[in-house]
Design a protein around this motif. Structure first.
Motif, PDB file in Angstrom:
ATOM      1  N   UNK A  49      85.840  13.780  86.587  1.00 45.34           N
ATOM      2  CA  UNK A  49      85.385  13.773  87.983  1.00 45.34           C
ATOM      3  C   UNK A  49      86.266  12.908  88.866  1.00 45.34           C
ATOM      4  N   UNK A  50      87.262  12.253  88.272  1.00 45.27           N
ATOM      5  CA  UNK A  50      88.151  11.424  89.083  1.00 45.27           C
ATOM      6  C   UNK A  50      88.877  12.256  90.132  1.00 45.27           C
ATOM      7  N   UNK A  51      89.196  13.483  89.803  1.00 46.55           N
ATOM      8  CA  UNK A  51      89.883  14.347  90.755  1.00 46.55           C
ATOM      9  C   UNK A  51      88.923  14.918  91.792  1.00 46.55           C
ATOM     10  N   UNK A  52      87.622  14.885  91.513  1.00 43.99           N
ATOM     11  CA  UNK A  52      86.630  15.428  92.434  1.00 43.99           C
ATOM     12  C   UNK A  52      85.983  14.346  93.291  1.00 43.99           C
ATOM     13  N   UNK A  53      85.788  13.185  92.714  1.00 43.68           N
ATOM     14  CA  UNK A  53      85.173  12.053  93.418  1.00 43.68           C
ATOM     15  C   UNK A  53      86.197  10.930  93.488  1.00 43.68           C
ATOM     16  N   UNK A  54      86.608  10.593  94.678  1.00 39.10           N
ATOM     17  CA  UNK A  54      87.650   9.586  94.884  1.00 39.10           C
ATOM     18  C   UNK A  54      87.030   8.370  95.569  1.00 39.10           C
ATOM     19  N   UNK A  55      87.256   7.213  95.001  1.00 41.40           N
ATOM     20  CA  UNK A  55      86.748   5.966  95.576  1.00 41.40           C
ATOM     21  C   UNK A  55      87.790   5.375  96.522  1.00 41.40           C
ATOM     22  N   UNK A  56      87.310   4.853  97.619  1.00 46.43           N
ATOM     23  CA  UNK A  56      88.199   4.179  98.559  1.00 46.43           C
ATOM     24  C   UNK A  56      88.559   2.800  98.016  1.00 46.43           C
ATOM     25  N   UNK A  57      89.537   2.198  98.625  1.00 46.46           N
ATOM     26  CA  UNK A  57      89.956   0.872  98.187  1.00 46.46           C
ATOM     27  C   UNK A  57      88.836  -0.145  98.425  1.00 46.46           C
ATOM     28  N   UNK A  58      88.104   0.028  99.497  1.00 51.51           N
ATOM     29  CA  UNK A  58      86.978  -0.871  99.769  1.00 51.51           C
ATOM     30  C   UNK A  58      85.908  -0.750  98.688  1.00 51.51           C
ATOM     31  N   UNK A  59      85.662   0.480  98.251  1.00 49.00           N
ATOM     32  CA  UNK A  59      84.670   0.683  97.197  1.00 49.00           C
ATOM     33  C   UNK A  59      85.146   0.102  95.873  1.00 49.00           C
ATOM     34  N   UNK A  60      86.412   0.224  95.578  1.00 50.97           N
ATOM     35  CA  UNK A  60      86.947  -0.369  94.354  1.00 50.97           C
ATOM     36  C   UNK A  60      86.859  -1.895  94.389  1.00 50.97           C
ATOM     37  N   UNK A  61      87.110  -2.431  95.540  1.00 57.58           N
ATOM     38  CA  UNK A  61      87.006  -3.884  95.680  1.00 57.58           C
ATOM     39  C   UNK A  61      85.567  -4.347  95.437  1.00 57.58           C
ATOM     40  N   UNK A  62      84.614  -3.580  95.946  1.00 62.38           N
ATOM     41  CA  UNK A  62      83.216  -3.934  95.731  1.00 62.38           C
ATOM     42  C   UNK A  62      82.838  -3.836  94.256  1.00 62.38           C
ATOM     43  N   UNK A  63      83.363  -2.849  93.555  1.00 64.11           N
ATOM     44  CA  UNK A  63      83.103  -2.724  92.118  1.00 64.11           C
ATOM     45  C   UNK A  63      83.649  -3.924  91.352  1.00 64.11           C
ATOM     46  N   UNK A  64      84.780  -4.430  91.775  1.00 63.26           N
ATOM     47  CA  UNK A  64      85.355  -5.593  91.104  1.00 63.26           C
ATOM     48  C   UNK A  64      84.553  -6.860  91.373  1.00 63.26           C
ATOM     49  N   UNK A  89      80.620  15.547 101.651  1.00 59.16           N
ATOM     50  CA  UNK A  89      81.744  15.654 100.717  1.00 59.16           C
ATOM     51  C   UNK A  89      81.336  16.241  99.372  1.00 59.16           C
ATOM     52  N   UNK A  90      80.107  16.002  98.945  1.00 58.45           N
ATOM     53  CA  UNK A  90      79.717  16.472  97.607  1.00 58.45           C
ATOM     54  C   UNK A  90      79.548  17.987  97.545  1.00 58.45           C
ATOM     55  N   UNK A  91      79.408  18.661  98.684  1.00 60.49           N
ATOM     56  CA  UNK A  91      79.284  20.118  98.660  1.00 60.49           C
ATOM     57  C   UNK A  91      80.596  20.740  98.199  1.00 60.49           C
ATOM     58  N   UNK A  92      81.712  20.316  98.789  1.00 64.45           N
ATOM     59  CA  UNK A  92      83.015  20.838  98.368  1.00 64.45           C
ATOM     60  C   UNK A  92      83.350  20.420  96.940  1.00 64.45           C
ATOM     61  N   UNK A  93      83.006  19.185  96.579  1.00 68.36           N
ATOM     62  CA  UNK A  93      83.279  18.720  95.213  1.00 68.36           C
ATOM     63  C   UNK A  93      82.491  19.535  94.196  1.00 68.36           C
ATOM     64  N   UNK A  94      81.267  19.883  94.536  1.00 73.68           N
ATOM     65  CA  UNK A  94      80.442  20.676  93.618  1.00 73.68           C
ATOM     66  C   UNK A  94      81.003  22.089  93.474  1.00 73.68           C
ATOM     67  N   UNK A 123      72.415  11.131 105.577  1.00 79.66           N
ATOM     68  CA  UNK A 123      73.739  11.702 105.768  1.00 79.66           C
ATOM     69  C   UNK A 123      73.651  13.023 106.525  1.00 79.66           C
ATOM     70  N   UNK A 124      72.643  13.813 106.239  1.00 77.93           N
ATOM     71  CA  UNK A 124      72.516  15.130 106.868  1.00 77.93           C
ATOM     72  C   UNK A 124      72.204  15.010 108.353  1.00 77.93           C
ATOM     73  N   UNK A 125      71.193  14.238 108.721  1.00 77.85           N
ATOM     74  CA  UNK A 125      70.757  14.193 110.123  1.00 77.85           C
ATOM     75  C   UNK A 125      71.783  13.504 111.014  1.00 77.85           C
ATOM     76  N   UNK A 126      72.560  12.585 110.459  1.00 78.33           N
ATOM     77  CA  UNK A 126      73.594  11.895 111.251  1.00 78.33           C
ATOM     78  C   UNK A 126      74.984  12.451 110.997  1.00 78.33           C
TER      79      UNK A 126
END
Length: 607
Positions: free
Chosen positions: A239-254, A218-223, A286-289
């Motif tokens: 970067x909010x428009x380029x990097x989007x956090x999922x709801x699960x990730x937001x929950x973990x941040x909280x 995902x970071x290739x297209x964002x870059x 991420x690359x090999x899998x």
């Protein structure tokens, strides 16, 4: 009270806060905001305090709305300074921290060694681990221990986790091993683990590796989008428009507990370099899998990162890259230098995208380790602290780090594994094998050509022999006796003659001769064969026996029965010898040779 899910966005003039409060009463809610503070309450949800990165103002332009279908409040608050950019709106853990936690008190707690520390906090630590690690500190044991973990702020952890030690890290007894000794043992382990055959196999048979190198995370297209935006406006973009956090990730941040870290210049340096090391390992995984997790994901990340696996503390960026490159060529399934350079490029992209991209990667690592039974310890030692710390650092420092990493060079000669010499030797061997294969192909073609010529020669010889047999048959039919009987001793069938090798009693043997002679004057019949096809020999023998049965037996000629009887009475004692019996009128001469047995029949009527 429940902390609700929320997210923040901005435009040049307004800050927008979206709060998700399902099943709450929209008629009963309270909102408070002033300067950098924001609070929200709607039973049973309570957003205690958000500490904003910029100031907001109440001037009558503020608005609030409630979506009953989604159960969300949307609150728009005007910025005190229109056009101001609020940095770090994705860093939810940092935003939830109250102002009091930003004082020096937690920093003092991190470095304090006084016995006057709050006993309640010490008891709380003991309650979580069910041990008393600080009882040994009063006896002076920590002076013998060497720290590790995020910012080298931990020690004594693996003394309490001896069962999990071998499944998490490769270093034995880390608390008693200094940094220099850890590095020396790591280099020795990597040198012992390196397998030239595995490396060369992946080098020359790299179809699978070339396939995974084509994967774009995902970071290739964002870059690419970030680069395009920078070219258009020459300004930093959210970067909010380029990097989007999922709801699960937001929950973990909280869920993260906000912390403050007191790091000196040296420790801060180690933290930044450790971040690069962890991101490199993550990019490889991420690359090999191709972005999919599997049971080996946790192992790949912690094994390729010397920071996680050997509790290494690096001193420069180049050492980080060399360590990662060596471990890629020694441990995982795919050991190719192209994967090292690919992870290097991806890490530069992530750092250039800013804190949000780095935090998203760290959250993914945190989840991978959380789902792996032994690796969860690394979350406590490193990843959780990194997730909290990255939200508070300055973006300029991260940009400077990415630029320094981009300018660093890495070659195969830096690995210290003699890769270039190994590849050169392998190329020479491959060229020799190709030359031998080419020579073998030419020899095989020559052999096939020779066999083809031999086959053609035999076919023409067989055709010539058949024609000769036909002419001989005509001669025999025309040669009859006066009383009308067929004389089998007239006529001659003869094919190519060569110089005889043996001459015995008028019989001649040649290496390349096949002769059938029938003569009235000599009353002699001879059959010689050396290299004729077996089928032709059988046909000649059948014709001879047929002629002998039809004719009257001349005086002195031994019949087949007589010959058989004499053979039984006088067996040939040795092969490859001539044996002669003169007891009767007929003489039997038998010649036997290994390559071609020969049989001769002759009479003794000649004087």
């Amino acid at each position: 009270m429940i902390t609700p899910a929320f997210e923040l966005t901005q435009d040049p003039d307004f800050l927008t806060i979206i709060i998700r409060v399902p099943y709450a009463r929209p008629s009963e809610f309270d909102v408070y905001f002033e300067g950098e503070d924001f609070k929200f309450y709607a039973k049973p949800y309570f957003l205690r305090q958000l500490t904003l990165p910029g100031r907001i103002v109440e001037d009558g332009r503020e608005k609030a709305s409630y979506n009953t279908d989604e159960g969300t409040f949307t609150i728009r608050l005007p910025k005190e300074i229109p056009g101001q950019y609020f940095e770090g709106l994705d860093m939810l853990t940092s935003l939830l921290a109250p102002k009091k936690s930003r004082s020096a008190k937690p920093l003092v707690e991190e470095i304090a060694a006084s016995a006057e520390l709050s006993e309640e906090e010490e008891e709380e630590f003991d309650w979580e681990i069910e041990q008393t690690p600080y009882e040994e500190s009063s006896e002076g044991v920590p002076q013998l221990q060497h720290p590790y973990g995020f910012g080298n702020l931990r020690s004594g952890v693996f003394q309490r986790l001896q069962d999990e030690l071998g499944d998490v890290i490769d270093l034995k007894d880390p608390d008693q091993t200094p940094v220099d000794e850890r590095r020396r043992k790591r280099l020795a382990a990597e040198a012992a683990k390196f397998e030239p055959d595995h490396y060369l196999a992946d080098l020359f048979e790299d179809d699978v590796i070339q396939h995974v190198l084509k994967y774009k995370p995902w970071w290739v297209d964002a870059h690419k989008k970030r680069t395009a935006l920078q070219r258009e406006s020459h300004q930093e973009h959210d970067t909010h428009t380029l990097v989007v956090f999922s709801e699960e990730e937001r929950e973990q941040l909280r869920k993260f507990t906000n912390k403050s870290y007191l790091l000196d210049k040296r420790s801060c340096h180690h933290v930044y370099l450790g971040l690069i090391d962890i991101l490199l390992a993550y990019c490889y995984e991420i690359c090999v899998n191709e972005g999919d997790r599997n049971v080996e994901s946790s192992w790949n990340i912690r094994k390729l990162s010397a920071t996680l696996c050997w509790l290494e503390s690096f001193t420069c960026i180049h050492d980080v890259l060399v360590s990662f490159g060596r471990r890629v060529l020694c441990y995982p399934l795919y050991r190719h230098f192209g994967l090292v350079t690919r992870a290097f490029t991806d890490t530069v992209m992530i750092l250039q995208l800013g804190k949000a991209a780095v935090l998203k990667c760290l959250l993914d690592i945190h989840k991978i380790f959380l789902e792996s039974d032994p690796a969860y310890i690394l979350n406590d030692l490193f990843i959780t602290d990194y997730c909290i710390w990255i939200q508070k650092i300055k973006s300029k420092k991260l940009a400077a780090l990415s630029e320094s990493l981009r300018k660093t060079t890495l070659t195969k000669s830096h690995m210290g594994l003699e890769l270039e010499e190994l590849e050169a030797a392998a190329v020479l061997v491959q060229e020799e094998e190709n030359a031998l294969k080419a020579a073998g192909t030419v020899s095989k073609q020559q052999l096939l050509s020779s066999e083809s010529e031999t086959s053609d020669s035999e076919e023409s010889s067989s055709t010539s022999s058949s024609e000769t047999e036909g002419s001989d048959s005509d001669e025999q039919e025309s040669s009859t006796s006066e009383d009308g009987e067929i004389n089998p001793f007239q006529g001659t069938l003869q094919e190519e003659r060569t110089a005889p090798l043996i001459d015995c009693n008028g019989l001649r043997l040649g290496t390349n001769t096949s002769t059938l002679e029938v003569s009235d004057e000599k009353s002699k019949v001879s059959l010689q064969s050396a290299s004729l096809p077996g089928k032709l020999i059988e046909e000649l023998e059948m014709q001879m026996h047929s002629a002998m049965r039809l004719s009257e037996q001349p005086e002195g000629l031994a019949t087949a029965d007589c010959i058989s009887q004499e053979q039984e009475e006088n067996p040939v004692p040795e092969p490859d010898r001539f044996s002669e019996d003169n007891s009767g009128k007929g003489n039997l001469l038998e010649v036997s040779s290994k390559p071609n047995p020969l049989l001769f029949l002759c009479s003794t009527n000649e004087d």
